[in-house]
Design a protein around this motif. Structure first.
Motif, PDB file in Angstrom:
ATOM      1  N   LEU A  67     -22.582  12.144  19.103  1.00 15.46           N
ATOM      2  CA  LEU A  67     -22.112  12.050  17.722  1.00 15.46           C
ATOM      3  C   LEU A  67     -22.264  13.389  17.010  1.00 15.46           C
ATOM      4  CD1 LEU A  67     -21.048  10.111  15.521  1.00 15.46           C
ATOM      5  CD2 LEU A  67     -23.437   9.686  14.882  1.00 15.46           C
ATOM      6  N   THR A  68     -23.369  14.075  17.270  1.00 18.29           N
ATOM      7  CA  THR A  68     -23.612  15.379  16.647  1.00 18.29           C
ATOM      8  C   THR A  68     -22.586  16.410  17.095  1.00 18.29           C
ATOM      9  OG1 THR A  68     -25.994  14.955  16.453  1.00 18.29           O
ATOM     10  CG2 THR A  68     -25.278  17.251  16.379  1.00 18.29           C
ATOM     11  N   ILE A  69     -22.329  16.478  18.397  1.00 16.33           N
ATOM     12  CA  ILE A  69     -21.364  17.453  18.926  1.00 16.33           C
ATOM     13  C   ILE A  69     -19.964  17.182  18.385  1.00 16.33           C
ATOM     14  CG2 ILE A  69     -20.189  18.238  21.020  1.00 16.33           C
ATOM     15  CD1 ILE A  69     -22.826  17.953  22.501  1.00 16.33           C
ATOM     16  N   LEU A  70     -19.554  15.909  18.367  1.00 17.20           N
ATOM     17  CA  LEU A  70     -18.233  15.567  17.853  1.00 17.20           C
ATOM     18  C   LEU A  70     -18.128  15.873  16.358  1.00 17.20           C
ATOM     19  CD1 LEU A  70     -17.521  12.173  19.678  1.00 17.20           C
ATOM     20  CD2 LEU A  70     -16.558  14.426  20.192  1.00 17.20           C
ATOM     21  N   PHE A  81     -15.555  35.850  22.261  1.00 17.14           N
ATOM     22  CA  PHE A  81     -16.255  36.530  21.170  1.00 17.14           C
ATOM     23  C   PHE A  81     -16.622  35.529  20.074  1.00 17.14           C
ATOM     24  CE2 PHE A  81     -16.233  38.673  17.050  1.00 17.14           C
ATOM     25  CZ  PHE A  81     -17.100  39.732  17.282  1.00 17.14           C
ATOM     26  N   ALA A  82     -15.643  34.689  19.680  1.00 17.82           N
ATOM     27  CA  ALA A  82     -15.866  33.754  18.578  1.00 17.82           C
ATOM     28  C   ALA A  82     -16.896  32.692  18.927  1.00 17.82           C
ATOM     29  CB  ALA A  82     -14.541  33.088  18.194  1.00 17.82           C
ATOM     30  N   VAL A  83     -16.843  32.205  20.183  1.00 17.75           N
ATOM     31  CA  VAL A  83     -17.715  31.093  20.576  1.00 17.75           C
ATOM     32  C   VAL A  83     -19.126  31.578  20.881  1.00 17.75           C
ATOM     33  CG1 VAL A  83     -18.119  29.300  22.297  1.00 17.75           C
ATOM     34  CG2 VAL A  83     -15.814  29.669  21.396  1.00 17.75           C
ATOM     35  N   PHE A  84     -19.241  32.520  21.794  1.00 18.48           N
ATOM     36  CA  PHE A  84     -20.565  32.870  22.297  1.00 18.48           C
ATOM     37  C   PHE A  84     -21.289  33.885  21.416  1.00 18.48           C
ATOM     38  CE2 PHE A  84     -18.283  31.348  26.053  1.00 18.48           C
ATOM     39  CZ  PHE A  84     -19.172  30.370  26.468  1.00 18.48           C
ATOM     40  N   LEU A 122     -26.727  22.620  20.850  1.00 16.72           N
ATOM     41  CA  LEU A 122     -25.789  21.636  20.311  1.00 16.72           C
ATOM     42  C   LEU A 122     -24.824  22.280  19.319  1.00 16.72           C
ATOM     43  CD1 LEU A 122     -27.921  18.393  19.772  1.00 16.72           C
ATOM     44  CD2 LEU A 122     -26.508  19.050  21.718  1.00 16.72           C
ATOM     45  N   ILE A 123     -25.337  23.207  18.505  1.00  8.56           N
ATOM     46  CA  ILE A 123     -24.461  23.927  17.578  1.00  8.56           C
ATOM     47  C   ILE A 123     -23.434  24.741  18.347  1.00  8.56           C
ATOM     48  CG2 ILE A 123     -24.375  25.771  15.839  1.00  8.56           C
ATOM     49  CD1 ILE A 123     -27.108  24.820  14.856  1.00  8.56           C
ATOM     50  N   LEU A 124     -23.875  25.407  19.402  1.00  3.76           N
ATOM     51  CA  LEU A 124     -22.964  26.197  20.236  1.00  3.76           C
ATOM     52  C   LEU A 124     -21.910  25.296  20.874  1.00  3.76           C
ATOM     53  CD1 LEU A 124     -22.066  28.772  21.661  1.00  3.76           C
ATOM     54  CD2 LEU A 124     -23.850  28.383  23.378  1.00  3.76           C
ATOM     55  N   ALA A 125     -22.343  24.134  21.374  1.00  7.03           N
ATOM     56  CA  ALA A 125     -21.406  23.212  22.023  1.00  7.03           C
ATOM     57  C   ALA A 125     -20.390  22.655  21.024  1.00  7.03           C
ATOM     58  CB  ALA A 125     -22.177  22.062  22.682  1.00  7.03           C
ATOM     59  N   GLY A 126     -20.867  22.162  19.881  1.00  3.55           N
ATOM     60  CA  GLY A 126     -19.973  21.559  18.895  1.00  3.55           C
ATOM     61  C   GLY A 126     -19.068  22.573  18.217  1.00  3.55           C
ATOM     62  N   GLY A 152     -18.488  25.647  19.173  1.00  2.00           N
ATOM     63  CA  GLY A 152     -17.693  26.341  20.181  1.00  2.00           C
ATOM     64  C   GLY A 152     -16.474  25.532  20.592  1.00  2.00           C
ATOM     65  N   LEU A 153     -16.676  24.230  20.809  1.00  2.00           N
ATOM     66  CA  LEU A 153     -15.555  23.360  21.167  1.00  2.00           C
ATOM     67  C   LEU A 153     -14.523  23.328  20.043  1.00  2.00           C
ATOM     68  CD1 LEU A 153     -14.304  21.318  23.122  1.00  2.00           C
ATOM     69  CD2 LEU A 153     -15.676  19.531  22.026  1.00  2.00           C
ATOM     70  N   GLY A 154     -15.019  23.258  18.807  1.00  2.00           N
ATOM     71  CA  GLY A 154     -14.110  23.264  17.666  1.00  2.00           C
ATOM     72  C   GLY A 154     -13.317  24.554  17.572  1.00  2.00           C
ATOM     73  N   ALA A 155     -13.973  25.691  17.833  1.00  2.00           N
ATOM     74  CA  ALA A 155     -13.293  26.991  17.790  1.00  2.00           C
ATOM     75  C   ALA A 155     -12.216  27.083  18.864  1.00  2.00           C
ATOM     76  CB  ALA A 155     -14.314  28.116  17.950  1.00  2.00           C
ATOM     77  N   ILE A 156     -12.510  26.565  20.052  1.00  2.00           N
ATOM     78  CA  ILE A 156     -11.530  26.594  21.151  1.00  2.00           C
ATOM     79  C   ILE A 156     -10.316  25.736  20.815  1.00  2.00           C
ATOM     80  CG2 ILE A 156     -11.125  25.905  23.544  1.00  2.00           C
ATOM     81  CD1 ILE A 156     -14.058  26.677  24.120  1.00  2.00           C
ATOM     82  N   VAL A 157     -10.572  24.518  20.302  1.00  2.00           N
ATOM     83  CA  VAL A 157      -9.477  23.625  19.933  1.00  2.00           C
ATOM     84  C   VAL A 157      -8.603  24.270  18.863  1.00  2.00           C
ATOM     85  CG1 VAL A 157      -8.905  21.428  18.818  1.00  2.00           C
ATOM     86  CG2 VAL A 157     -10.701  21.519  20.562  1.00  2.00           C
TER      87      VAL A 157
END
Length: 319
Positions: A8-11, A50-53, A224-228, A230-235
């Motif tokens: 739920l946090t990542i989404l 660059f944006a994600v990591f 978790l912040i990186l995962a959530g 980062g996923l949002g930035a990629i999308v």
């Protein structure tokens, strides 16, 4: 955290990152349209790394590292999953400073948009507050004074955190305003693709601060912040390529982003005064608010489509 809370946090973080970065995505899409195909591919691939990591990974880690000086760099990253009670105590002791700073930043961000920025009016009262935008400066001054007054009695560092949050808002607000002005220069053909890419990354770094600070309302876990985020930035980068015109049609999504920012800011401020907020509250509120404004946007799209169809029908009948 159990699996449900983590998911739920990542989404929630992913959705929050996407809606907070819509303005940035529109700038990216318009500038990318003036660049070569090779430069676009370079930006979309290496720019994502660059944006994600670097930005969404390093920035939250750096914030926790400097907020909790008792932790090593690695402990800052793994604090949420550490079994060491001293690590949890250090984070818990320092978290009010981080929460009140981030909360102040987010609430100021919402108020600036609410009073001073042009917007698609979702409610009847929106235009009234824009017409009285001068009150923004009085309101944030009184709000900051109140936060300092109450927090200094609890912990002087909390008062300093509130001041830092306000300072960060005004600094980044200036950068964003400049970015919007510089967009016109970026659209000129005289600038090289490399110059445009570098500036786009700087703009992305500035816009990402909102998402990173808001992420702490969801969790203090850097992975978790990186995962959530980062996923949002990629999308969002992928949406930038082929669907940005469609995204622009959802005229109330930015309203959803800023109202989410407001409630997350309030949660962080309340949490800084040791009022426990369950972990599921922040992502749930985000989903509800964004879902509502998505629904409003769909209604507006349908209304415009029916209006255009009616005009076309009248035109055919007139012919």
């Amino acid at each position: 955290m159990d699996l449900f809370s983590i998911t739920l946090t990542i989404l929630g973080l992913c959705l929050f990152e996407i809606i907070c970065s819509i303005d940035n995505a529109i700038i990216n899409a318009e500038v990318l349209s003036t660049m070569s195909e090779k430069a676009r591919r370079w930006f979309l691939f290496w720019g994502i790394l660059f944006a994600v990591f670097l930005i969404r990974g390093f920035l939250p880690m750096a914030i926790i590292y400097f907020t909790v000086p008792d932790l090593t760099l690695w402990e800052s990253v793994t604090a949420a999953f550490s079994s060491d009670p001293s690590v949890h105590k250090a984070v818990d002791d320092a978290s009010p400073v981080l929460f009140i700073g981030g909360g102040t930043f987010l609430v100021f961000l919402f108020l600036y948009w609410f009073f001073l920025e042009e917007k698609n009016y979702a409610f009847k009262f929106d235009k009234f507050f824009v017409n009285h935008g001068i009150w923004f400066y009085a309101l944030v001054s009184v709000l900051l004074s109140g936060l300092i007054w109450f927090s200094i009695k609890v912990d002087p560092f909390m008062a300093f955190g509130a001041v830092l949050g306000a300072s960060a808002f005004f600094i980044t607000s200036g950068f964003k305003t400049n970015a919007e002005h510089q967009e016109k220069k970026l659209m000129k053909k005289g600038m090289s693709d490399i110059s445009k890419i570098i500036y786009l990354e700087l703009i992305d770094a500035t816009f990402s601060i909102d998402g990173v600070l808001g992420a702490f309302a969801f969790t203090l876990s850097v992975p978790l912040i990186l995962a959530g985020n980062g996923l949002g930035a990629i999308v969002l980068r992928q949406l930038t390529v082929g669907n940005i015109e469609r995204i622009k049609q959802y005229v109330f999504l930015k309203n959803g982003a800023l109202y989410s920012v407001f409630f997350l800011g309030i949660i962080m401020i309340v949490d800084s005064f040791r009022v426990h907020i369950p972990e599921w509250v922040s992502p749930t509120i985000t989903f509800i608010i964004v879902g509502y404004f998505f629904y409003r946007s769909r209604k507006e799209i349908n209304r415009i489509a029916k209006k255009e169809a009616h005009k076309l029908d009248l035109k055919h009948k007139g012919a």
